[in-house]
Design a protein around this motif. Structure first.
Motif, short mmCIF file in Angstrom:
data_model
loop_
_atom_site.label_atom_id
_atom_site.label_comp_id
_atom_site.label_asym_id
_atom_site.label_seq_id
_atom_site.Cartn_x
_atom_site.Cartn_y
_atom_site.Cartn_z
N GLY A 125 57.78 62.97 23.41
CA GLY A 125 58.03 63.79 22.23
C GLY A 125 58.24 62.92 21.01
N HIS A 126 58.43 63.56 19.86
CA HIS A 126 58.47 62.83 18.59
C HIS A 126 59.66 61.87 18.53
N LEU A 127 60.86 62.32 18.93
CA LEU A 127 61.99 61.41 19.03
C LEU A 127 61.92 60.76 20.41
N GLY A 128 61.21 59.65 20.47
CA GLY A 128 60.85 59.07 21.75
C GLY A 128 61.94 58.28 22.42
N GLU A 129 62.82 57.65 21.60
CA GLU A 129 63.77 56.74 22.22
C GLU A 129 65.00 56.55 21.35
N VAL A 130 66.15 56.49 22.00
CA VAL A 130 67.38 55.97 21.41
C VAL A 130 67.57 54.60 22.04
N THR A 131 67.40 53.54 21.27
CA THR A 131 67.47 52.19 21.83
C THR A 131 68.76 51.52 21.38
N CYS A 132 69.49 50.98 22.34
CA CYS A 132 70.86 50.54 22.13
C CYS A 132 71.02 49.06 22.45
N ASP A 133 72.00 48.45 21.82
CA ASP A 133 72.43 47.12 22.16
C ASP A 133 73.36 47.25 23.37
#
Length: 231
Positions: A125-133
């Motif tokens: 989908g459009h919001l593909g990823e929440v990428t975190c440290d």
């Protein structure tokens, strides 16, 4: 039942304004409450929640968002939409030939518009990823906390995703920047039985930080704050 990821919460100087930016970008609605603006998600797309705060950003942000593209034209339109709605280009050390565009929303929250053909984000989908440290251990904690499958586990990098698909949540592994003060970006969870769920999360490695007016605040094994509410 395990916790459900309701939204990624951002401290904000102007919740209504930044929520309007993200609602326009993602083509979603905004639900307003006093001092809070929610851009709701659904079973496959994570929601975004903006909470009034005058606290300043201390140290690097611990997460940012990745938006997907179906074609080069779609990527270009998304970048144009970000700029039209009040976002801006930023330099985080990326090379000119990178297959993504790095931008920030009106309050400086980073986002990347990923080029088409990215296999890792295919079908998210459009919001593909929440990428975190974060470390591998914290990725494994969130796998168990949310009961989401681990869809990536290589070189101490991890990612989880709902069994229904949609937005992935990932952690980049070491080196992890030192945590300086309270995070301005956090996970907001819901549970049918928050008391029971709090004890389960603690058994997985969370730390209880204190009570909220409508829930409890905890920290994951990397020390990142998150909230748990009834719902």
């Amino acid at each position: 039942m395990t916790s459900r990821l309701h939204a990624v919460t951002f401290d904000s100087a102007d919740p209504a304004a930044v929520a309007a930016f993200w609602a326009g970008l993602l083509e979603r609605d905004v639900l307003d409450e006093p001092g809070v603006a929610l851009v709701p998600g659904d079973e496959r797309q994570v929601g975004l929640r903006f909470v009034a705060s005058d606290a300043e950003q201390v140290g690097p942000r611990r997460l940012h968002l990745h938006l997907t593209s179906d074609s080069p034209e779609h990527q270009e339109r998304t970048v144009e939409t970000v700029l039209r709605l009040g976002g801006r280009h930023i330099d985080v050390g990326q090379q000119p030939d990178e297959p993504f565009v790095v931008l920030a929303d009106p309050e400086g929250n980073e986002l990347c518009v990923i080029s088409p053909g990215n296999k890792f984000l295919a079908g998210t989908g459009h919001l593909g990823e929440v990428t975190c440290d974060g470390t591998r251990d914290v990725g494994l904690f969130w796998r168990d906390a949310l009961d989401w499958p681990l869809v990536w586990d290589e070189h101490e990098e991890t990612a989880v995703q709902s069994p229904l698909g949609g937005t992935k949540v990932s952690w980049g592994g070491p080196p992890v920047e030192p945590k300086l003060g309270r995070n301005r970006q956090r996970f907001d969870l819901l549970a049918d039985d928050p008391d029971h769920e709090t004890e389960r999360l603690i058994s997985l490695g969370a730390t209880r930080l204190g009570h909220l007016t409508d829930g409890v605040e905890l920290a994951d094994p990397d020390g990142n704050e998150f909230s748990l509410h009834a719902g």
